[in-house]
Design a protein around this motif. Sequence first.
Motif, mmCIF file in Angstrom:
data_model
loop_
_atom_site.group_PDB
_atom_site.id
_atom_site.type_symbol
_atom_site.label_atom_id
_atom_site.label_comp_id
_atom_site.label_asym_id
_atom_site.label_seq_id
_atom_site.Cartn_x
_atom_site.Cartn_y
_atom_site.Cartn_z
ATOM 1 N N PRO A 93 -9.250 3.877 3.463
ATOM 2 C CA PRO A 93 -8.684 5.182 3.802
ATOM 3 C C PRO A 93 -7.624 5.188 4.890
ATOM 4 C CG PRO A 93 -10.876 4.953 4.749
ATOM 5 C CD PRO A 93 -10.664 3.755 3.880
ATOM 6 N N THR A 94 -7.599 4.189 5.781
ATOM 7 C CA THR A 94 -6.685 4.242 6.927
ATOM 8 C C THR A 94 -6.039 2.893 7.169
ATOM 9 O OG1 THR A 94 -8.375 3.618 8.535
ATOM 10 C CG2 THR A 94 -8.151 5.980 8.038
ATOM 11 N N ASP A 95 -4.959 2.912 7.961
ATOM 12 C CA ASP A 95 -4.330 1.652 8.326
ATOM 13 C C ASP A 95 -5.270 0.806 9.177
ATOM 14 O OD1 ASP A 95 -4.245 3.371 10.464
ATOM 15 O OD2 ASP A 95 -2.123 3.094 10.907
ATOM 16 N N ARG A 96 -6.114 1.441 9.980
ATOM 17 C CA ARG A 96 -7.075 0.696 10.784
ATOM 18 C C ARG A 96 -8.065 -0.040 9.892
ATOM 19 N NH1 ARG A 96 -5.045 4.617 13.307
ATOM 20 N NH2 ARG A 96 -4.947 4.793 15.566
ATOM 21 N N LEU A 145 -4.161 -6.051 -3.655
ATOM 22 C CA LEU A 145 -3.311 -4.951 -3.194
ATOM 23 C C LEU A 145 -4.145 -3.975 -2.382
ATOM 24 C CD1 LEU A 145 -0.731 -3.166 -3.233
ATOM 25 C CD2 LEU A 145 -1.547 -2.242 -5.420
ATOM 26 N N LEU A 146 -3.652 -3.644 -1.176
ATOM 27 C CA LEU A 146 -4.266 -2.629 -0.329
ATOM 28 C C LEU A 146 -3.250 -1.498 -0.166
ATOM 29 C CD1 LEU A 146 -5.788 -5.361 0.407
ATOM 30 C CD2 LEU A 146 -6.286 -4.285 2.610
ATOM 31 N N PRO A 147 -3.252 -0.520 -1.089
ATOM 32 C CA PRO A 147 -2.245 0.539 -1.031
ATOM 33 C C PRO A 147 -2.483 1.465 0.157
ATOM 34 C CG PRO A 147 -3.872 1.039 -2.715
ATOM 35 C CD PRO A 147 -4.200 -0.335 -2.203
ATOM 36 N N GLY A 148 -1.410 2.137 0.613
ATOM 37 C CA GLY A 148 -1.516 3.084 1.712
ATOM 38 C C GLY A 148 -0.898 4.418 1.348
ATOM 39 N N PRO A 149 -1.295 5.491 2.009
ATOM 40 C CA PRO A 149 -0.777 6.816 1.684
ATOM 41 C C PRO A 149 0.700 6.975 2.003
ATOM 42 C CG PRO A 149 -2.153 6.903 3.655
ATOM 43 C CD PRO A 149 -2.335 5.544 3.066
ATOM 44 N N GLU A 150 1.240 6.104 2.855
ATOM 45 C CA GLU A 150 2.659 6.202 3.209
ATOM 46 C C GLU A 150 3.571 5.502 2.203
ATOM 47 O OE1 GLU A 150 1.032 2.473 5.152
ATOM 48 O OE2 GLU A 150 0.353 4.510 4.762
#
Length: 759
Positions: free
Chosen positions: A234-237, A353-358
């Motif tokens: 859910p987060t970059d962290r 792959l670790l997609p992100g919301p950005e």
Amino acid sequence: MSSAVVETALADEALAVLRELTGRPDAVFREGQDAAVSALVERQQRALVVQRTGWGKSAVYFVSTALLRRRGRGPTLLVSPLLALMRDQVAAAARAGIKAVEISSANATEWDDVAARLAADDVDVLLVSPERLTNPRFRDEQLPDLVERCGLLVVDEAHCVSDWGHDFRPDYRRIRELLGRLPAGTPVLATTATANERVVADVAEQLGTGGVEVTTVRGPLARDSLRLGVLRLPTDRARLGWLAAHLGDLPGSGIVYALTVAAAEETAALLRDAGYDVRAYTGRLDDADRKEAEEALRENRVKALVATSALGMGFDKPDLGFVVHLGAPSSPVSYYQQVGRAGRAVEHADVLLLPGPEDLAIWQWFATSSMPREDHAAAVLGAMSDGKAWSVARLETVADVRRSRLELLLKVLSVDGAVERVQGGWRATGVPWVYDADRYARVTRTREAEQRSMIAYARPVEEAECRMAFLQTALDDPTAAPCGRCDVCAGPWYATDVPADAAEAATARLDRPGVELPPRAQWPTGADRLGVQVKGKISPDEQVLPGRAVARLTDLGWGQRLRTLLGDDGVGGVATLAEELEAPPLEEDPDAAFDVARRQEHPVAPDDAQAHRGPLQRGHDAPPSDELVQACARVLKAWDWADRPVAVVSVPSRRRPALVRGVAEALSRMGRLPYLGELELQHGGPTGGPGGNSAFRLAGVWQRITVGEQLRERLAGADGPVLLVDDLADSRWTMTVAGRELRRAGAPGVLPFVLALSA
């Protein structure tokens, strides 16, 4: 002698050459390799080879080169897109006994020696970049003879020829012109591992210039060694915490891809803190450092390179054990190209792959930045109508466009024949040029479809289809079928937990604010032509000191929080996008997520002057939160200034007055420094839109920010530097001009402080 006998004799000779070049007496051609060699050597045809990475496309042109040289033909001219790729190809040629040399920016001191060797016919393969074809000296002095003598033309990574491809490069369009100049019967080979049917058709059409027949050799694109997966956190962290905890679980050494330079550098720092031997690899590295980093990975002296797409086509490490993406590339084709680096000479390689919301916002920025604008083209061609050579710096005073986009525009105009590169810059040719709006619209729609497809690829396991089959289908591979290995076919093979200590370490790294804000030292060339009568170096008694920002907007951690705070001035309004979807965007329907991203008005931060314009369009202006004030205080505490500030001044903001003034007042209270007030806006305040160049940005703020009488009186007693506060800096001309006014009004020094840098 019958053609069958000739082909048999050639096949035997080609196989002998292959074994000689590889040093393996049992070597045999892979399916399709011998057919391509025969088309080039025996029939002098033009061939397009579309095969997966590791299939052996280089063997085709090395064997063909050796056979053609035996037959008295001239050197092979190989057009190659990247320095790293050139280095790998030169090294591979040397191992095969082929005399290969390059002409590139990395070996300028060797050009005369290369020219002498070419003249002596002591070169088998000459590698050049497509950009070299526009160099006046090379184009006029060496290219005509090379074209006349060329035994074989090779276009590597040929998908770059097509503007439908994921990595189109305008200079590759020159190859079509080069093809028309080749003597009849000169064989041509184009190779790529990443082309769908549309790109294949486009490349084949260009190869067939003049009605020449093109043989296409295409094979299955599935990679049996690759195990593909998508891990959604859910987060970059969480993503960085997972990587710090589990990078050691991945086999061998590999590549961690990030979408931005800042993310690559920050991720590498966090992984080093976690005890891994990793290095950042970005376009900011000079050539020597890039080469050393590549060798460190190739020799397994590091666990990983944390890289942007600067480490892409052609990097050769057959035993690469894994590829991880922090953030998704904008198309399945591009993704396939990057993950194809892994698993070429090992039985198993992991791809995650670790997609992100950005991701969506970053895709939008890159998509729009690659398209020239009609008004910019009109301004450039209008200026060049005088028939003189114009430098890029001078052209920046007639078109409000950043240098990178201006150079792209000049390449497009050059490929279309409207301008040409000459000594001293660029000159109009007089050939009429019309903006091809229909073509750019079609390309834009294609890019949008690719982005939707990438969102679909990244669906959760329970909603997705076989990952490898999905990529094959995106590349129009008719052999697409479930692979049996990916997380959809066989279940997740990767750990999904984020240990608490790793999450805490990631949070500590991401919560660490503070980046340097370097001062401007030089006025932009040609500012006087825009009514700003300054030039050369900025006088030391008018210059600001090195400053600080809480973060870059492209940073992880605080960068993402500031994008939330600054709304449209952030990179694509990513936080707003997440709010509108009421969930991380990649959790939603691909079309819905994509369409919301398309509505973002400014995909990257505009010039800092824009921060002072117009009504607030997204979010709302409010005093700073305690968390933001504390972050600012931490930056100031770590600031190693020579002289502590004695007072605080703020830049007036029309978009976020409460935020900027609130930060300035809070810092004055915390530092027990007097707040002297704001500068004043004149003539309606700063002008100009986002994305412009230095000359226009300076003109947009010049004489529009001044020191009022009350502030001037308060500055009179200052016995040290003042802290100058603003919300956003991009071009840095707002801070430069505001600081100059403060220095001229009596401030002994100015320390700029902003919440965010645009990059």
